[in-house]
Design an enzyme around this catalytic site. Structure first.
Site, PDB file in Angstrom:
ATOM      1  N   GLY A  48       0.782  -1.239   0.000  1.00  0.00           N
ATOM      2  CA  GLY A  48       0.000   0.000   0.000  1.00  0.00           C
ATOM      3  C   GLY A  48       0.811   1.285   0.000  1.00  0.00           C
ATOM      4  CG  ASP A  55      -1.164   1.940   3.071  1.00  0.00           C
ATOM      5  OD1 ASP A  55      -0.845   1.696   4.259  1.00  0.00           O
ATOM      6  OD2 ASP A  55      -1.607   1.063   2.307  1.00  0.00           O
ATOM      7  CG  ASP A  78      -8.683   0.245  10.107  1.00  0.00           C
ATOM      8  OD1 ASP A  78      -9.318   0.793  11.027  1.00  0.00           O
ATOM      9  OD2 ASP A  78      -9.222  -0.470   9.255  1.00  0.00           O
TER      10      ASP A  78
HETATM   11  P1  XMP Z   1      -4.448  -1.951  11.068  1.00  0.00           P
HETATM   12  O1  XMP Z   1      -5.895  -2.152  11.437  1.00  0.00           O
HETATM   13  O2  XMP Z   1      -3.604  -3.047  11.622  1.00  0.00           O
HETATM   14  O3  XMP Z   1      -4.444  -2.107   9.491  1.00  0.00           O
HETATM   15  O4  XMP Z   1      -3.985  -0.573  11.448  1.00  0.00           O
HETATM   16  C1  XMP Z   1      -3.496  -1.533   8.718  1.00  0.00           C
HETATM   17  C2  XMP Z   1      -3.495  -2.132   7.332  1.00  0.00           C
HETATM   18  O5  XMP Z   1      -4.809  -2.534   6.947  1.00  0.00           O
HETATM   19  C3  XMP Z   1      -5.093  -2.191   5.626  1.00  0.00           C
HETATM   20  N1  XMP Z   1      -6.265  -1.269   5.620  1.00  0.00           N
HETATM   21  C4  XMP Z   1      -6.893  -0.825   4.533  1.00  0.00           C
HETATM   22  N2  XMP Z   1      -6.664  -1.070   3.230  1.00  0.00           N
HETATM   23  N3  XMP Z   1      -8.467   0.358   2.666  1.00  0.00           N
HETATM   24  C5  XMP Z   1      -7.475  -0.477   2.296  1.00  0.00           C
HETATM   25  O6  XMP Z   1      -7.294  -0.684   1.108  1.00  0.00           O
HETATM   26  C6  XMP Z   1      -8.759   0.653   3.946  1.00  0.00           C
HETATM   27  O7  XMP Z   1      -9.685   1.417   4.230  1.00  0.00           O
HETATM   28  C7  XMP Z   1      -7.920   0.021   4.942  1.00  0.00           C
HETATM   29  N4  XMP Z   1      -7.901   0.078   6.297  1.00  0.00           N
HETATM   30  C8  XMP Z   1      -6.865  -0.715   6.673  1.00  0.00           C
HETATM   31  C9  XMP Z   1      -3.849  -1.561   5.097  1.00  0.00           C
HETATM   32  O8  XMP Z   1      -3.099  -2.536   4.410  1.00  0.00           O
HETATM   33  C10 XMP Z   1      -3.085  -1.111   6.306  1.00  0.00           C
HETATM   34  O9  XMP Z   1      -1.691  -1.105   6.134  1.00  0.00           O
HETATM   35 MG    MG Z   2      -0.272  -0.762   4.594  1.00  0.00          MG
END
Ligand code: XMP
Ligand code: MG
Length: 184
Positions: A48, A104, A107
C-alpha cells in the site's frame, strides 16, 4: 486511472489528487525540519505505501535511503486480525540508524504497533512514523504517529496505493467504493 475509468464502482472522492500533493508538500517540510539534514532510512510497508513512498520521498531534502517490508495483517476481508506475519523482511541492518516508517493507512493500529516493537528490538538510533491516512480507531491506541496526512472517517477506502481485492491501487485519489463492488 481516473474517476471516469471507475464508473459506477466509485462512490465518492474523499481526498483529491491535488489535496494529496499539497499535504505531502507540508509533510515533507515537517520531516525535513525534524531530521535537519540527518540521514534517514525510509521503511515502506508493501504494498500500500508504494505511492506515498514515491511521492513523499521525492519531496524530501533530507538524505535518505529506502527499504521495504511486507507484512500481512488481514487474513481476508477488511478487518485487522492482529496476527502479523513477515512476508518480506528488510534487506538493511537498521542498527544505529534513524528509521522512518512510511505507511499508507493506520486503521486499528495493530499492524503498526507490532512493526514498531519488531523494529525497536533491532536497536535503531530513532524510530518515527509517517502515514498518509489515519482512521479514528488508530487515535485510540497509544501509537504515536509523528507525521499524519489526513484523519479520515471510519470507512473502507481505496486508491493511491490502497486496494480492494488487489484492484484500484493506481487510482490517483482516495475514494470509497459503491456497495455493489463489495456485494460481488
Ligand atoms: P491496522 O488495522 O492493523 O491495518 O492498522 C493496517 C493495514 O490494513 C489495511 N487497511 C486498509 N486497506 N483500505 C485499504 O485498502 C482501507 O480502508 C484500509 N484500512 C486498513 C492496510 O493494508 C493497512 O496497512
Ligand atoms: Mg499498509
Amino acid at each position: 486511472m481516473d474517476a471516469l475509468d471507475m464508473g459506477e464502482d466509485l462512490a465518492k472522492v474523499l481526498i483529491s489528487e491535488d489535496e494529496i500533493a499539497t499535504r505531502l508538500d507540508e509533510m515533507a517540510a515537517e520531516i525535513d525540519r525534524t531530521y535537519a539534514g540527518e540521514e534517514v532510512l525510509l521503511i515502506g510497508v508493501l504494498n500500500g505505501a508504494v505511492m506515498v513512498m514515491a511521492d513523499l520521498s521525492r519531496r524530501l531534502h533530507t538524505p535518505v535511503t529506502m527499504d521495504w517490508m511486507a507484512v500481512s495483517s488481514y487474513g481476508s476481508g477488511t478487518r485487522s486480525s492482529g496476527v502479523v506475519r513477515i512476508l518480506k523482511d528488510l534487506s538493511t541492518d537498521v542498527h544505529g540508524k534513524h528509521l522512518l516508517i512510511v505507511e499508507d493507512i493506520i486503521d486499528s493500529g495493530l499492524t503498526l504497533s507490532w512493526l514498531v516493537k519488531n523494529l525497536s528490538s533491532r536497536e535503531p538510533a530513532s524510530l518515527k512514523i509517517a502515514t498518509l491516512l489515519r482512521k479514528p480507531e488508530a487515535a485510540q491506541t497509544d501509537l504515536q504517529v509523528d507525521f499524519c496526512g489526513f484523519d479520515i472517517p471510519n470507512e473502507f477506502v481505496i486508491g493511491y496505493g490502497l486496494d480492494f481485492a488487489g484492484r484500484y491501487r493506481n487510482v490517483p485519489f482516495v475514494g470509497t467504493l459503491a456497495p455493489h463492488v463489495y456485494g460481488g
